[in-house]
Design a protein around this motif. Structure first.
Motif, PDB file in Angstrom:
ATOM      1  N   LYS A   1     -35.339   8.173   3.199  1.00  0.00           N
ATOM      2  CA  LYS A   1     -34.899   7.911   1.818  1.00  0.00           C
ATOM      3  C   LYS A   1     -34.645   6.416   1.605  1.00  0.00           C
ATOM      4  CE  LYS A   1     -31.846   8.976  -1.946  1.00  0.00           C
ATOM      5  NZ  LYS A   1     -32.949   8.862  -2.907  1.00  0.00           N
ATOM      6  N   LEU A   2     -33.993   5.774   2.564  1.00  0.00           N
ATOM      7  CA  LEU A   2     -33.767   4.326   2.445  1.00  0.00           C
ATOM      8  C   LEU A   2     -35.088   3.585   2.277  1.00  0.00           C
ATOM      9  CD1 LEU A   2     -31.069   3.802   5.221  1.00  0.00           C
ATOM     10  CD2 LEU A   2     -30.791   3.124   2.833  1.00  0.00           C
ATOM     11  N   ALA A   3     -36.054   3.912   3.129  1.00  0.00           N
ATOM     12  CA  ALA A   3     -37.327   3.196   3.101  1.00  0.00           C
ATOM     13  C   ALA A   3     -38.120   3.504   1.829  1.00  0.00           C
ATOM     14  CB  ALA A   3     -38.155   3.569   4.334  1.00  0.00           C
ATOM     15  N   VAL A   4     -38.170   4.784   1.431  1.00  0.00           N
ATOM     16  CA  VAL A   4     -38.906   5.169   0.217  1.00  0.00           C
ATOM     17  C   VAL A   4     -38.310   4.478  -1.004  1.00  0.00           C
ATOM     18  CG1 VAL A   4     -39.350   7.083  -1.376  1.00  0.00           C
ATOM     19  CG2 VAL A   4     -39.777   7.371   1.061  1.00  0.00           C
ATOM     20  N   ASP A   5     -36.979   4.508  -1.137  1.00  0.00           N
ATOM     21  CA  ASP A   5     -36.355   3.886  -2.314  1.00  0.00           C
ATOM     22  C   ASP A   5     -36.548   2.377  -2.300  1.00  0.00           C
ATOM     23  OD1 ASP A   5     -35.597   6.418  -2.977  1.00  0.00           O
ATOM     24  OD2 ASP A   5     -33.446   6.023  -3.046  1.00  0.00           O
ATOM     25  N   PHE A   6     -36.460   1.755  -1.126  1.00  0.00           N
ATOM     26  CA  PHE A   6     -36.657   0.301  -1.041  1.00  0.00           C
ATOM     27  C   PHE A   6     -38.039  -0.091  -1.551  1.00  0.00           C
ATOM     28  CE2 PHE A   6     -38.166  -3.314   1.641  1.00  0.00           C
ATOM     29  CZ  PHE A   6     -37.380  -4.303   1.072  1.00  0.00           C
ATOM     30  N   ILE A   7     -39.069   0.627  -1.131  1.00  0.00           N
ATOM     31  CA  ILE A   7     -40.433   0.314  -1.570  1.00  0.00           C
ATOM     32  C   ILE A   7     -40.639   0.708  -3.028  1.00  0.00           C
ATOM     33  CG2 ILE A   7     -42.882   0.768  -1.180  1.00  0.00           C
ATOM     34  CD1 ILE A   7     -41.607  -0.871   1.051  1.00  0.00           C
ATOM     35  N   GLU A   8     -40.199   1.895  -3.422  1.00  0.00           N
ATOM     36  CA  GLU A   8     -40.460   2.383  -4.786  1.00  0.00           C
ATOM     37  C   GLU A   8     -39.676   1.608  -5.842  1.00  0.00           C
ATOM     38  OE1 GLU A   8     -40.150   6.613  -5.155  1.00  0.00           O
ATOM     39  OE2 GLU A   8     -42.027   6.950  -4.050  1.00  0.00           O
ATOM     40  N   LEU A   9     -38.492   1.083  -5.505  1.00  0.00           N
ATOM     41  CA  LEU A   9     -37.764   0.230  -6.452  1.00  0.00           C
ATOM     42  C   LEU A   9     -38.574  -1.019  -6.787  1.00  0.00           C
ATOM     43  CD1 LEU A   9     -34.142   0.504  -5.019  1.00  0.00           C
ATOM     44  CD2 LEU A   9     -34.813   1.097  -7.360  1.00  0.00           C
ATOM     45  N   GLN A  10     -39.301  -1.544  -5.797  1.00  0.00           N
ATOM     46  CA  GLN A  10     -40.118  -2.737  -6.033  1.00  0.00           C
ATOM     47  C   GLN A  10     -41.410  -2.417  -6.785  1.00  0.00           C
ATOM     48  OE1 GLN A  10     -40.179  -5.529  -2.482  1.00  0.00           O
ATOM     49  NE2 GLN A  10     -39.204  -3.743  -1.549  1.00  0.00           N
ATOM     50  N   LYS A  11     -41.852  -1.159  -6.716  1.00  0.00           N
ATOM     51  CA  LYS A  11     -43.084  -0.748  -7.399  1.00  0.00           C
ATOM     52  C   LYS A  11     -42.827  -0.220  -8.807  1.00  0.00           C
ATOM     53  CE  LYS A  11     -45.741  -1.313  -3.677  1.00  0.00           C
ATOM     54  NZ  LYS A  11     -46.844  -2.273  -3.617  1.00  0.00           N
ATOM     55  N   GLY A  12     -41.564  -0.161  -9.237  1.00  0.00           N
ATOM     56  CA  GLY A  12     -41.266   0.385 -10.550  1.00  0.00           C
ATOM     57  C   GLY A  12     -41.438   1.890 -10.616  1.00  0.00           C
ATOM     58  N   LEU A  13     -41.278   2.579  -9.489  1.00  0.00           N
ATOM     59  CA  LEU A  13     -41.452   4.036  -9.459  1.00  0.00           C
ATOM     60  C   LEU A  13     -40.132   4.785  -9.538  1.00  0.00           C
ATOM     61  CD1 LEU A  13     -44.238   4.322  -6.727  1.00  0.00           C
ATOM     62  CD2 LEU A  13     -44.484   4.651  -9.203  1.00  0.00           C
ATOM     63  N   ILE A  14     -39.006   4.057  -9.529  1.00  0.00           N
ATOM     64  CA  ILE A  14     -37.687   4.691  -9.693  1.00  0.00           C
ATOM     65  C   ILE A  14     -37.059   4.251 -11.007  1.00  0.00           C
ATOM     66  CG2 ILE A  14     -35.366   4.872  -8.747  1.00  0.00           C
ATOM     67  CD1 ILE A  14     -36.557   4.618  -5.971  1.00  0.00           C
ATOM     68  N   LEU A  15     -36.936   2.937 -11.201  1.00  0.00           N
ATOM     69  CA  LEU A  15     -36.431   2.373 -12.455  1.00  0.00           C
ATOM     70  C   LEU A  15     -37.583   1.687 -13.183  1.00  0.00           C
ATOM     71  CD1 LEU A  15     -33.153   0.748 -11.078  1.00  0.00           C
ATOM     72  CD2 LEU A  15     -33.409   3.007 -12.106  1.00  0.00           C
ATOM     73  N   GLU A  16     -37.432   1.522 -14.486  1.00  0.00           N
ATOM     74  CA  GLU A  16     -38.498   0.892 -15.270  1.00  0.00           C
ATOM     75  C   GLU A  16     -38.707  -0.554 -14.830  1.00  0.00           C
ATOM     76  OE1 GLU A  16     -39.891   0.632 -19.947  1.00  0.00           O
ATOM     77  OE2 GLU A  16     -37.780   0.917 -19.467  1.00  0.00           O
ATOM     78  N   ARG A  17     -37.637  -1.199 -14.404  1.00  0.00           N
ATOM     79  CA  ARG A  17     -37.723  -2.595 -13.984  1.00  0.00           C
ATOM     80  C   ARG A  17     -38.215  -2.688 -12.543  1.00  0.00           C
ATOM     81  NH1 ARG A  17     -33.365  -5.904 -11.673  1.00  0.00           N
ATOM     82  NH2 ARG A  17     -34.027  -8.063 -11.711  1.00  0.00           N
ATOM     83  N   HIS A  18     -39.152  -3.620 -12.275  1.00  0.00           N
ATOM     84  CA  HIS A  18     -39.613  -3.891 -10.919  1.00  0.00           C
ATOM     85  C   HIS A  18     -38.629  -4.857 -10.248  1.00  0.00           C
ATOM     86  CE1 HIS A  18     -43.233  -2.252 -12.642  1.00  0.00           C
ATOM     87  NE2 HIS A  18     -43.872  -2.312 -11.490  1.00  0.00           N
ATOM     88  N   MET A  19     -37.980  -4.422  -9.181  1.00  0.00           N
ATOM     89  CA  MET A  19     -37.057  -5.294  -8.462  1.00  0.00           C
ATOM     90  C   MET A  19     -37.812  -6.103  -7.410  1.00  0.00           C
ATOM     91  SD  MET A  19     -33.710  -2.910  -7.741  1.00  0.00           S
ATOM     92  CE  MET A  19     -32.744  -2.228  -9.094  1.00  0.00           C
ATOM     93  N   ASN A  20     -37.235  -7.265  -7.052  1.00  0.00           N
ATOM     94  CA  ASN A  20     -37.752  -7.936  -5.867  1.00  0.00           C
ATOM     95  C   ASN A  20     -37.070  -7.330  -4.642  1.00  0.00           C
ATOM     96  OD1 ASN A  20     -35.263  -9.363  -5.324  1.00  0.00           O
ATOM     97  ND2 ASN A  20     -35.830 -10.840  -6.915  1.00  0.00           N
ATOM     98  N   SER A  21     -37.471  -7.748  -3.448  1.00  0.00           N
ATOM     99  CA  SER A  21     -36.970  -7.101  -2.228  1.00  0.00           C
ATOM    100  C   SER A  21     -35.461  -7.251  -2.072  1.00  0.00           C
ATOM    101  CB  SER A  21     -37.700  -7.662  -1.011  1.00  0.00           C
ATOM    102  OG  SER A  21     -37.588  -9.076  -0.982  1.00  0.00           O
ATOM    103  N   ASP A  22     -34.933  -8.428  -2.365  1.00  0.00           N
ATOM    104  CA  ASP A  22     -33.490  -8.622  -2.232  1.00  0.00           C
ATOM    105  C   ASP A  22     -32.713  -7.791  -3.242  1.00  0.00           C
ATOM    106  OD1 ASP A  22     -33.141 -10.317  -0.049  1.00  0.00           O
ATOM    107  OD2 ASP A  22     -33.704 -12.076  -1.206  1.00  0.00           O
ATOM    108  N   GLU A  23     -33.224  -7.704  -4.464  1.00  0.00           N
ATOM    109  CA  GLU A  23     -32.553  -6.883  -5.477  1.00  0.00           C
ATOM    110  C   GLU A  23     -32.552  -5.417  -5.080  1.00  0.00           C
ATOM    111  OE1 GLU A  23     -33.438  -9.545  -9.505  1.00  0.00           O
ATOM    112  OE2 GLU A  23     -34.953  -8.152  -8.764  1.00  0.00           O
ATOM    113  N   ALA A  24     -33.653  -4.971  -4.498  1.00  0.00           N
ATOM    114  CA  ALA A  24     -33.716  -3.580  -4.034  1.00  0.00           C
ATOM    115  C   ALA A  24     -32.674  -3.334  -2.945  1.00  0.00           C
ATOM    116  CB  ALA A  24     -35.116  -3.257  -3.532  1.00  0.00           C
ATOM    117  N   LEU A  25     -32.494  -4.297  -2.036  1.00  0.00           N
ATOM    118  CA  LEU A  25     -31.491  -4.133  -0.981  1.00  0.00           C
ATOM    119  C   LEU A  25     -30.073  -4.198  -1.539  1.00  0.00           C
ATOM    120  CD1 LEU A  25     -33.134  -6.233   1.874  1.00  0.00           C
ATOM    121  CD2 LEU A  25     -32.954  -3.741   1.719  1.00  0.00           C
ATOM    122  N   LEU A  26     -29.845  -5.016  -2.561  1.00  0.00           N
ATOM    123  CA  LEU A  26     -28.534  -5.025  -3.218  1.00  0.00           C
ATOM    124  C   LEU A  26     -28.231  -3.666  -3.840  1.00  0.00           C
ATOM    125  CD1 LEU A  26     -28.276  -8.476  -5.075  1.00  0.00           C
ATOM    126  CD2 LEU A  26     -26.950  -7.675  -3.120  1.00  0.00           C
TER     127      LEU A  26
END
Length: 448
Positions: A321-346
């Motif tokens: 789950k940690l890994a899937v959410d980290f990648i999908e947050l950056q791809k815009g597959l969880i939230l409408e906004r595309h996060m960068n890697s640091d924002e996803a970790l925050l």
């Protein structure tokens, strides 16, 4: 001398290509020219069966749509008559019924979509033939073990010394069998990765996740010195975690999960169980399938499908789950906004203890810092501040983007008071809240 030559001479596999379109056969023949295979062509299922009756075939790859006898029927007949022949279905149609028929009746080894990628096609053929070779070697070794066991029984009554010698030989054979079985399990891992690449063809390149996910999981497993079996199960789970999404519409495939409504949201919540059910019939995939089923559970029990809580969630599923959410947050597959890697970790740190296992989060952050060169969060000299905490002389550790993706400031920019005031004003106008990554001035000076 002749026997030695026969033992060391390389075996050339024979591949049979079946398609009623001559242009497709010609394209495949050109692709395989120069490869270490004997290539035979057939324009129909009937002709293919005639060829297989006349000589051994290592691998048959057939088009799905053909008159008289379609690809699924041909592969089912091939499985009945020549079960050891590797079977691959090649189709340009998104025909789920055809795929199910080919899997159930023909027990196909792989599925390849038209138009194919040449490199992936060659990789698939090579790995399929390697898998067949491993299976053939395993059967040979099993037969050898049975023969040696029979000899051992005959000698057991009177020849104790010879029994000891045979026992030693049997141990060597058993070790060879273990090696062959380990190779077979590794072939499953490779097979899942190849299939994940094919499944990713449903998604635009910027939305594809599986390759990055597999690599990130491997980095984490190595950093944690995870045992081989657990690492193998996690790798296969990372490769196929989203296979249950393949029946979705194209629009739903790329939509952020947070933006789905009603029926689509219910279908989204079903995908882990759909993925598990597709894989449970494969014995080497059972443990990986269990991780996939539970990778959307949450630490506080609010996840799905079984609302498991805390340590009741399998540890591999918590990591997935940690890994899937980290990648999908950056791809815009969880939230409408595309996060960068640091924002996803925050984001992951923010929800530690709610969505994520709090004891895993910091180890995961360090794995991401090792995996991605653009992660600064693992650097102790980097701080994350709000705009109102910024002061003159601070240096940006990474680019600052607005919520709409517009670049506001470049990494390395030295802040001054007018610039800070502009950022605060722009943030208020946007109704946003920026996280600003700052490298402490003394560290920045040292690095400069």
């Amino acid at each position: 001398m002749d026997e030695q030559t026969a033992t060391t001479s390389p075996y050339t596999p024979t591949i049979l290509l079946v398609d009623d379109e001559e242009s497709i056969l010609n394209s495949l023949r050109r692709l395989l020219r120069g490869q270490p295979y004997d290539v035979l062509l057939a324009g129909s299922g009937a002709q293919a069966l005639e060829i297989m009756a006349a000589q051994p075939i290592d691998l048959v790859m057939t088009d799905a749509r053909m008159p008289a006898m379609d690809g699924a029927m041909l592969l089912a007949e091939t499985h009945r008559l020549y079960p050891s022949t590797t079977r691959i279905l090649l189709t340009g149609y998104a025909d789920m019924a055809m795929m199910i028929k080919a899997i159930n009746e023909g027990q196909i080894h792989r599925y390849i979509s038209k138009p194919w990628n040449d490199e992936e096609m060659l990789l698939t053929l090579r790995q399929s033939l390697e898998h067949r070779h491993s299976e053939r070697e395993r059967l040979r070794l099993e037969q050898l073990t049975r023969e040696q066991n029979d000899q051992l029984k005959a000698l057991n009554a009177t020849l104790e010394k010879r029994v000891e010698a045979r026992t030693s030989e049997l141990q060597q054979t058993a070790d060879m069998l273990d090696l062959a079985y380990d190779e077979l399990k590794r072939s499953y891992v490779t097979g899942t990765e190849v299939f994940s690449l094919l499944a990713n063809l449903r998604l635009p390149k910027q939305k594809q996740t599986n390759r990055q996910l597999i690599e990130l999981i491997r980095v984490y497993c190595k950093a944690q010195a995870m045992d081989e079996a657990s690492a193998r199960d996690l790798t296969m789970a990372a490769a196929l975690y989203n296979i249950g999404k393949l029946s979705w519409s194209d629009g739903m495939m790329v939509a952020p999960s947070d933006m789905l409504h009603s029926t689509d949201r219910e279908r989204y919540r079903d995908y882990p169980t759909q993925s598990e059910s597709l894989l449970m019939t494969l014995e080497p995939m059972k443990d990986a399938a269990r991780l996939i089923r539970h990778h959307q559970e949450r630490w506080d029990g609010s996840g799905f499908p079984d609302h498991l809580k805390g340590e009741l969630i399998p540890s591999g599923a918590r990591l997935l789950k940690l890994a899937v959410d980290f990648i999908e947050l950056q791809k815009g597959l969880i939230l409408e906004r595309h996060m960068n890697s640091d924002e996803a970790l925050l984001y992951i740190r923010k929800y530690a203890g709610k969505l994520y296992d709090p004891d895993m989060v910091e180890d995961f952050v360090q794995a991401c810092a090792a995996f991605l060169s653009d992660v600064t969060l693992g650097d102790p000299s980097v701080k994350v501040l709000t705009t109102r905490e910024l002061t003159e002389g601070m240096v940006l550790a990474r680019n600052l983007n607005a919520d709409n993706g517009m670049l506001l400031l470049n990494a390395g920019k030295v802040l001054n008071l007018p610039l800070v005031d502009k950022l605060i004003a722009f943030e208020a106008m946007e109704g946003a809240k920026y996280s600003v990554f700052i490298k402490e001035p003394d560290e920045a000076a040292l690095s400069g």
